[in-house]
Enzyme design. Structure first.
Site, PDB file in Angstrom:
ATOM      1  N   ASP A   7      29.848   6.729  -1.412  1.00 40.13           N
ATOM      2  CA  ASP A   7      29.788   6.011  -2.672  1.00 40.13           C
ATOM      3  C   ASP A   7      28.365   5.453  -2.786  1.00 40.13           C
ATOM      4  OD1 ASP A   7      32.313   4.033  -4.382  1.00 40.13           O
ATOM      5  OD2 ASP A   7      30.312   4.655  -5.007  1.00 40.13           O
TER       6      ASP A   7
HETATM    7  C1  GLC Z   1      30.256   3.355  -8.074  1.00 35.72           C
HETATM    8  C2  GLC Z   1      31.759   3.551  -7.892  1.00 35.72           C
HETATM    9  C3  GLC Z   1      32.185   4.997  -7.857  1.00 35.72           C
HETATM   10  C4  GLC Z   1      31.273   5.823  -8.748  1.00 35.72           C
HETATM   11  C5  GLC Z   1      29.889   5.794  -8.121  1.00 35.72           C
HETATM   12  C6  GLC Z   1      28.863   6.577  -8.961  1.00 35.72           C
HETATM   13  O1  GLC Z   1      29.805   2.318  -7.279  1.00 35.72           O
HETATM   14  O2  GLC Z   1      32.361   2.903  -6.789  1.00 35.72           O
HETATM   15  O3  GLC Z   1      33.555   5.043  -8.285  1.00 35.72           O
HETATM   16  O4  GLC Z   1      31.755   7.154  -8.829  1.00 35.72           O
HETATM   17  O5  GLC Z   1      29.411   4.472  -7.923  1.00 35.72           O
HETATM   18  O6  GLC Z   1      28.654   5.940 -10.181  1.00 35.72           O
END
Ligand code: GLC
Length: 707
Positions: free
Chosen positions: A260
């Site tokens: 993430d």
């Molecule tokens: C965010 C979220 C995730 C998302 C990623 C990219 O922090 O936790 O769900 O897909 O970053 O935006």
């Protein structure tokens, strides 16, 4: 792809394992004296070795970045463009918690399908969806992105989304690669506080929280994203038990793993890595293929390999998976796949798509209370009060390509339909209304109270400790009572709320955030053009004290079997019933449905047999409607304590007025099985109880014996 891998330098291989935002490819790097490029210790060579990009705004931007990138990439390995397409791209569908309320697999699949068509026309190749985190705590901001508390619903709708996005042909324009998230157990953050500690047993993980991720993988999703949280003390992003033992060895997942946002670097904050170099080593050892937004890999993997601190084969395996994905997506044949400016203009928010999201919205709203006031008559004079009386912000979180400005407000739609609106004015509290306003409100027959949460009170990093209706909103309902007027509450919210102080309303319609056509759908429901058919995918607690509260709870050694007259030494509260205010699976209709005649094809079943369960559903009203028959299983004696009842099947059924039908389900050993803490699927012989019906408060019951 192995031939291509052989041609790559170590730097080029490591570059493929980094994902950056478009900023880095567009910025004038020479002028970047400070800011993220310096903070992340990046430079031109590193940036243009990246393997994928996070987010893109349009097909033009995608083409420009890909062209610039390929002009600087020695081997011409194209970027994958990934983005968060969660419930629509330009045409916004109801938020996932609302889509789950439809209990309609086709509605969920269509939402994903249309999202894929629109997003791919902007040059996006992969979406970070479905979000398959199972949730039990309404304080968590990301309930809004989830499919709720049932392992079966989370599994079914995750599957529907993967199929809708990918269509089993990733090379085809109009399809998106699907990345399921967040692996694993992110929905179990303690206190419902985002990014907080998760402390789950392996048993709960395998039997409950894994359901959605496993289903998405079985449906062929091409990627999985690691969660911010830890499991058993080890951050998921570097958790070898999860990424190797479960994902690769048990589930035979062959797709890519991606962190993430910054979650690899955050292993330091978790107190498990000393520095970015440590984090890089832990990530690659655990099997993390792509690092999103941070630069541990790009800045340290080469040194770690050259110092023989990590095995080059681990990098080769990761890069091969990334190259294979690019091949699956058809990017080597066409790096600009999907980016079609003309399609981007004509297809998005086209009438067909808007009609689809409106249908989804009418199926996703849940009628929680109705004293007969609904459906309304078009001759009734209407007053619209409350903070969202004129709101168009119905898209909900994770919908920034959707532009709320394009949406109509409730007031707009009512006026366009020549409904006699005698008053309409947004206000956070009654004090904002003048005496003149009150006089005009008195002229109304019906008060529509547009209440709930602002869009930005749910979603990532937006948890609430107090999930009551914000501010003084309950006073609008009390005010209606003092005027002796019928009050219809229209709730917009991204989680279950505590509603104990608005139960004197004539009707309560849960509308969540219903997307681009929310107001049109709500008006159809208010006037009976559409008949509510939604059912709750999450329990609504009576009070904060009951949280966490969920339908598939275990019996305990001292079950409270008599809520109204509980015994002394049983599992209960002194000051509250155990049951929720509105239970999972609950939702009303304008029709009068009646279930009867629950029959089993046999009272004994051999483990390789199937058993047919049937029930009669009758629409005892002249109003056409749609209902959801739910089948719950009780397993009173098993190797481990099992939920008092667990949803094992469901079906949405439409009936004409006064029509009757028999609904049948074929159960096999699979529906009777459950997971042990090692992930194995087991079934126990013995008695099973079936609870079947359309209302969790009154299910028909029967039992059978598995030999
Ligand atoms: C965010 C979220 C995730 C998302 C990623 C990219 O922090 O936790 O769900 O897909 O970053 O935006």
């Amino acid at each position: 792809m192995k031939e291509l891998l052989k041609k790559m330098t170590l730097k080029e291989k490591i570059g493929q394992m980094m994902q950056l935002s478009p900023f880095f490819f567009i910025a004038d790097l020479e002028k970047e004296a400070a800011g993220p490029i310096r903070e992340l210790d990046l430079n031109q060579e590193k940036i243009f070795s990246a393997g994928s990009i996070l987010g893109v705004g349009s097909s033009e931007e995608m083409v420009a970045v890909q062209k610039k990138y390929l002009s600087k990439n020695r081997l011409g390995i194209p970027l994958i463009f990934m983005a968060d397409i969660i419930h629509g791209y330009k045409t916004i569908f109801p938020v996932p918690l609302a889509l789950a309320s439809s209990w309609n697999r086709e509605v969920v699949k269509t939402a994903a399908r249309i999202s894929a068509i629109e997003a791919s026309s902007s040059g996006i190749h992969m979406t970070f969806s479905p979000m398959a985190d199972l949730v039990r705590d309404p304080r968590w901001g990301r309930c809004v992105e989830s499919f709720g508390e049932s392992p079966l619903l989370v599994a079914e709708f995750s599957k529907a989304m993967v199929e809708g996005y990918q269509q089993n042909d990733l090379k085809k324009t109009g399809n998106l690669g699907s990345c399921v998230k967040h692996f694993a157990g992110y929905g179990a953050v303690e206190g419902g506080r985002d990014y907080n500690t998760v402390d789950l047993s392996l048993q709960t993980l395998h039997s409950t929280h894994f359901a959605g991720y496993r289903s998405a993988i079985e449906s062929g999703c091409v990627a999985i994203m690691t969660a911010f949280n830890l499991f058993e003390g080890v951050p998921c992003t570097i958790n070898k038990d999860l990424l190797q033992k479960v994902l690769r060895d048990q589930w035979h997942f062959s797709g890519i793993t991606i962190s993430d946002y910054d979650s690899l670097h955050e292993v330091i904050s978790h107190g498990v890595a000393e520095n970015s170099k440590d984090a890089a080593a832990m990530g690659i050892e655990a099997g993390l293929d792509i690092e999103m937004a941070s630069t541990c890999y790009i800045n340290h993997l080469e040194t770690l390999v050259n110092n023989h601190q990590i095995d080059l084969n681990l990098i080769d395996e990761a890069v091969l998976r990334i190259l294979e994905l690019k091949k699956q997506l058809g990017l080597f044949e066409n790096p600009y796949k999907g980016a079609i400016p003309s399609a981007e203009q004509t297809m998005v928010r086209c009438p067909e798509f808007l009609s689809a999201t409106k249908k989804a919205a009418t199926e996703s709203a849940v009628l929680l209370q109705n004293d007969g006031t609904l459906p309304l008559s078009t001759s009734q004079k209407i007053a619209i009060l409350g903070p969202y009386a004129a709101s168009t912000k119905t898209n909900g979180p994770w919908s920034w390509h959707g532009y709320n400005d394009n949406n109509a407000s409730l007031n707009d739609v009512l006026l366009s339909r020549k409904i006699p609106v005698v008053f309409s004015k947004p206000a956070d509290s009654l004090e904002e209304y003048t005496d003149h306003d009150i006089d005009r409100i008195r002229q109304a027959d019906i008060l529509l109270l547009a209440l709930g949460e602002p869009e930005n009170w749910s979603g990532e990093a937006h948890s609430r400790a107090d999930i009551s209706l914000p501010g003084k909103q309950a006073s609008f309902v009390e005010f209606a009572a003092t005027l002796n007027k019928k009050a219809v509450v229209l709730l917009q919210n991204g989680r279950p709320l505590i509603l104990d102080n608005i139960l004197c309303a004539s009707a309560i319609l849960e509308t969540w955030f219903l997307g681009s056509m929310a107001s049109e759908a709500i008006c159809d429901l208010l006037y009976g053009i559409a008949n509510p058919s939604g059912k709750l995918p999450m329990s609504f607690p009576r009070s904060h004290g009951q949280i966490p509260i969920y339908y598939n709870a275990l019996q305990t050694g001292r079950p409270n079997t008599n809520e109204t007259h509980p015994q002394e030494y049983v599992s209960k509260y002194l000051d509250s019933p155990n049951s929720p205010l509105f239970p999972f699976g609950y939702g009303l209709s304008y029709s009068t449905f009646h279930c009867s005649n629950l029959c089993l094809s046999a009272k004994r079943m051999k483990e390789n047999d199937s058993l047919v369960v049937s029930i009669t559903l009758e629409n005892q009203s002249p109003i056409d409607g749609t209902d959801v028959i739910q089948v719950y299983l009780g397993d009173p004696v098993a190797r481990i304590s099992r939920p008092v009842r667990e949803l094992i099947a469901f079906r949405k059924i439409s009936l004409k007025g006064n029509e009757k039908t028999t609904v049948s389900f074929e159960l096999t050993k699979k529906e009777l099985s459950y997971r042990l803490k090692d992930g194995s699927l087991v079934t126990d012989p013995g008695k099973f109880i079936l609870y079947v019906g359309d209302d969790p408060n009154q299910l028909l019951q029967n039992d059978f014996f598995l030999e």
